[in-house]
Scaffold this motif. Structure first.
Motif, PDB file in Angstrom:
ATOM      1  N   SER A   1       0.811  -1.222   0.000  1.00 50.17           N
ATOM      2  CA  SER A   1       0.000   0.000   0.000  1.00 50.17           C
ATOM      3  C   SER A   1       0.842   1.269   0.000  1.00 50.17           C
ATOM      4  O   SER A   1       0.295   2.376  -0.027  1.00 50.17           O
ATOM      5  CB  SER A   1      -0.938   0.011   1.216  1.00 50.17           C
ATOM      6  OG  SER A   1      -0.204   0.057   2.424  1.00 50.17           O
TER       7      SER A   1
ATOM      8  N   THR B   1       1.928   3.102  -5.238  1.00 54.87           N
ATOM      9  CA  THR B   1       0.935   3.431  -4.205  1.00 54.87           C
ATOM     10  C   THR B   1       1.612   4.348  -3.202  1.00 54.87           C
ATOM     11  O   THR B   1       2.836   4.326  -3.046  1.00 54.87           O
ATOM     12  CB  THR B   1       0.398   2.171  -3.506  1.00 54.87           C
ATOM     13  OG1 THR B   1       1.514   1.372  -3.044  1.00 54.87           O
ATOM     14  CG2 THR B   1      -0.452   1.338  -4.440  1.00 54.87           C
TER      15      THR B   1
ATOM     16  N   ASN C   1      -8.506   0.090   7.490  1.00 51.59           N
ATOM     17  CA  ASN C   1      -8.650   0.997   6.351  1.00 51.59           C
ATOM     18  C   ASN C   1      -9.913   1.824   6.550  1.00 51.59           C
ATOM     19  O   ASN C   1     -11.022   1.351   6.314  1.00 51.59           O
ATOM     20  CB  ASN C   1      -8.716   0.175   5.063  1.00 51.59           C
ATOM     21  CG  ASN C   1      -8.759   1.035   3.814  1.00 51.59           C
ATOM     22  OD1 ASN C   1      -9.229   0.612   2.792  1.00 51.59           O
ATOM     23  ND2 ASN C   1      -8.250   2.268   3.908  1.00 51.59           N
TER      24      ASN C   1
END
Length: 282
Positions: A169, A188, A238
């Motif tokens: 991520s 990312t 998240n």
């Protein structure tokens, strides 16, 4: 039988009973101690029996914070700065870009290269990552790894004191052609990465390996070599405006046929992290 005699008999009875309970407690403590000793030797004996090679396992525990990163549109907002490439953002927030022409890196990569040395890393930083026409915030990525079989240079952002974000991520993944020229990349990004104030207890690397060894579905193959165990971070929550990252152990091994694998353990909970949450190469 008078009252005093009854009191005396009761006193003697409870005294004898207390002595019995005390002896039982000592016996149970001795059994628990033996079990603990057995557990402490089981992992080494099991790995040896399965011909799994490893460095000495540390029993040291420590504390680490959770880490917060803010949601960001930085990649979307800065696409226009990129030159000589076709870049777009997919529905997962990944920037995927293909260069109009292959770009020679000129850092000495060939079929014999297995890892990047410090000089190669510095050349990448100076000649490519720091160039805004090539990458958005390229210098924010610090943790380098070369995957020779795939001809990929993976560069991760760090979460806390050199511990990288290992779940993909916060990664810049450089894809090379058969001549080791740069042709494409996937990016990312995480913004304003900062530790939270509360420290969490972290299990030892030995305990992390014990957890893996107890599970049939994550057992490291026989005749493998554990090449590295390192602390890292992964995205455990998240949320809409920010993400929370938790400490993890990454256990990296190479099997007898030369294939590499990584198993991840949440270092605060002592639980296996599902593969779908992690990028499988540290």
């Amino acid at each position: 039988m008078d009252f005093k005699r009854i009191q005396l008999l009761l006193l003697i009875f409870f005294l004898v009973f207390d002595i019995y309970l005390f002896q039982m407690l000592l016996a149970r403590s001795e059994v628990n101690s033996q079990v603990t000793t057995q557990i402490e030797t089981t992992i080494e004996e099991d790995l040896s029996a399965r011909n799994i090679r490893y460095e000495e396992l540390s029993k040291e525990t420590t504390t680490l914070p959770l880490v917060k990163a803010n949601s960001s549109d930085l990649l979307v907002e800065n696409l226009s700065q990129l030159e000589g490439q076709n870049a777009s953002i997919n529905d997962r927030g990944e920037l995927i870009s293909t260069f109009n022409e292959a770009i020679p890196l000129n850092i000495g990569l060939d079929r014999t290269t297995e890892t990047l040395n410090e000089d190669q890393i510095e050349q990448l930083r100076a000649n490519f990552l720091s160039q805004p026409s090539y990458f958005i915030e390229g210098t924010a990525y610090d943790s380098f790894r070369y995957l020779p079989d795939e001809r990929i240079i993976s560069i991760r952002m760090n979460a806390y004191e050199g511990r990288m974000i290992a779940d993909g991520s916060a990664e810049l993944r450089l894809i090379l052609d058969e001549n080791y020229n740069l042709i494409q990349y996937i990016q990312t990004y995480q913004d304003h990465i900062q530790p939270l104030s509360t420290e969490r207890n972290i299990i030892s690397e030995r305990m992390a390996l014990e957890i893996i060894n107890q599970r049939a579905d994550t057992t490291i193959p026989d005749n493998s070599t554990i090449t590295r165990m390192r602390q890292c971070y992964y995205r455990s929550s998240n949320l809409e405006d920010f993400d929370i990252y938790s400490p993890a152990w990454g256990i990296i091994y190479r099997s007898e046929d030369g294939q590499s694998g990584t198993v991840y353990i949440d270092a605060t909970r002592g639980t296996l992290i599902e593969h779908r949450k992690m990028d499988l190469n540290i």
